[in-house]
Design an enzyme around this catalytic site. Sequence first.
Site, mmCIF file in Angstrom:
data_model
loop_
_atom_site.group_PDB
_atom_site.id
_atom_site.type_symbol
_atom_site.label_atom_id
_atom_site.label_comp_id
_atom_site.label_asym_id
_atom_site.label_seq_id
_atom_site.Cartn_x
_atom_site.Cartn_y
_atom_site.Cartn_z
ATOM 1 N N TRP A 112 62.113 -5.809 -65.640
ATOM 2 C CA TRP A 112 63.163 -6.666 -66.434
ATOM 3 C C TRP A 112 64.676 -6.341 -66.830
ATOM 4 C CZ3 TRP A 112 59.761 -8.645 -64.130
ATOM 5 C CH2 TRP A 112 58.429 -9.327 -64.933
ATOM 6 N N GLU A 139 58.017 -15.988 -62.092
ATOM 7 C CA GLU A 139 57.128 -16.524 -62.556
ATOM 8 C C GLU A 139 57.614 -17.813 -62.948
ATOM 9 O OE1 GLU A 139 53.553 -15.366 -64.091
ATOM 10 O OE2 GLU A 139 52.887 -13.750 -61.760
ATOM 11 N N GLU A 143 53.377 -8.408 -57.409
ATOM 12 C CA GLU A 143 52.240 -8.542 -58.504
ATOM 13 C C GLU A 143 50.819 -8.525 -57.851
ATOM 14 O OE1 GLU A 143 53.112 -10.047 -62.726
ATOM 15 O OE2 GLU A 143 54.686 -9.863 -62.226
#
Length: 425
Positions: A80, A196, A313
């Site tokens: 992140w 996402e 992922e």
Amino acid sequence: MKNLAVALILFLFLHQKCFAGDGFIRTRGIHFMLNGSPFYANGFNAYWLMYVASDPSQRHKVSTAFQQASSHGLTVARTWAFSDGGYKPLQYAPGSYNEQMFKGLDFVIAEARRYGIKLVLSLANNYESFGGKKQYVNWARSAGQYLTSDDDFFRNSVVKGYYKNHIRTILNRFNTFTGILYKNDPTIMAWELMNEPRCTSDPSGRTIQAWIMEMASYVKSIDTSHMLEAGLEGFYGQSSPQRMNLNPSFNVGTDFIANNRIPGIDFATVHSYPDQWLSSSNNENQLSFLNNWLNGHIQDAQYVLKKPLLLTEFGKSWKDPNFSPYQRDMLFNTVYYKIYASAKRGGAAAGGLFWQLLTEGMDTFRDGYEIVLSENSSTANVISQQARKLYQIRKIFARRRNLEMWRRARRAQRLARNRGKPIGK
């Protein structure tokens, strides 16, 4: 011997001219390329890197994670580059940043560089963790905007202005450890628009499509060196109704084909959590879903999108009923085989990043999906084997490239020699 020497000099010249690289990973057709050779990503997610590194006394955990990852052949980390509002934020108000947290991200990039690991940096979150789109919408509400949904993140001009400012701030950040602007640092493999993205208030997909187009264009207006991806999970939408039967039974307003066709998006992404999406199914049915899910996306990336595909992922939780390490290894092996089989034949599958890597002493970050390489020996072995197999493919392509360059040099040498022959008798 003289002719051989000339050919060798020509070969070295052409090799240096064509393949001396700047360290940036780019796309060529359906492949990632690094310094002239195909690049395959065997990697991991570690969302916590900046958060932990913001405390200098805890930075050794970041170093240990990169060291252990590198020793197992892992080459890419996804993490992140956001933390909006709340506890220990990076951005505590629109356009206002916590320098200590930013130095944590600086350290992460510097350490990744030291261990030869490339980074995929995500710029925002769909979910409330670390602020997400909800925090941006709340900031706009506080500024007088009338907003009825968190999905207004994708529509409201004030919110989009806040987000663009964050993009600009991250890309133009001067790294206090390396002295390099983020947008000029080849340690960063790619930017990700959002983790996402979902817009359930518009299942048609038009809202997300317009947002990706606008934001991709904005990123590219600042940084033309790095690749960009949207952060998608891979759900099919109305542009490919024949594929929608592959989706789990929900619609989140995204469209794998339409979203990834946007010119500013350099490669496609897909996530896969059969244990969450098909939680009532047994392990066999979940693996069957995974096979079909990956087959469909690899084919579409290669033949429809004509772009690389990165599985950003995947994982299996030990919290699942009747979990066993063998089941997790089966899932990893299934993913890795699909990637390897595609890569071996020159296909679009460009790698996979498991969720998530931790090191020892990080129990508060455990979510069920964590892999601690020193503790999960069988899974660590599966990961290392995949790294070796992908490295061998890269070596094969490099040898083929070098052979072709040698042949070109010999042809050029023969052509030059023939030009020097006298005409006639």
